[in-house]
Design a protein around this motif. Structure first.
Motif: not given
Length: 69
Positions: A15-18, A63-64
């Motif tokens: 989540r952080r990297v995205a 987000e998928l």
């Protein structure tokens, strides 16, 4: 660290990297040191209940499916 805790740490990293955020960004918002947050994300420390709530609060959802999907 058990499998559930490891899965949570990996989820936080994804989540952080995205979101394009640094460990320092989340640590600052959650009121902990970057060293502490980094250790939690690597699975070297287990986040407390409060830390878990704060990290979840400041990380956007993953987000998928991407833009096409």
């Amino acid at each position: 660290m058990n499998a559930t805790e490891m899965t949570q740490s990996l989820n936080w990293k994804l989540r952080r990297v995205a979101a394009g955020l640094r460990q320092q960004d989340i640590a600052l918002r959650a009121g902990m040191s970057t060293t502490r947050y980094s250790a939690i994300e690597r699975g070297e420390h287990v986040a407390s209940e409060l830390e878990t709530r704060l990290i979840d609060q400041f990380l956007p959802p993953l987000e998928l499916g991407g833009k096409n999907g």
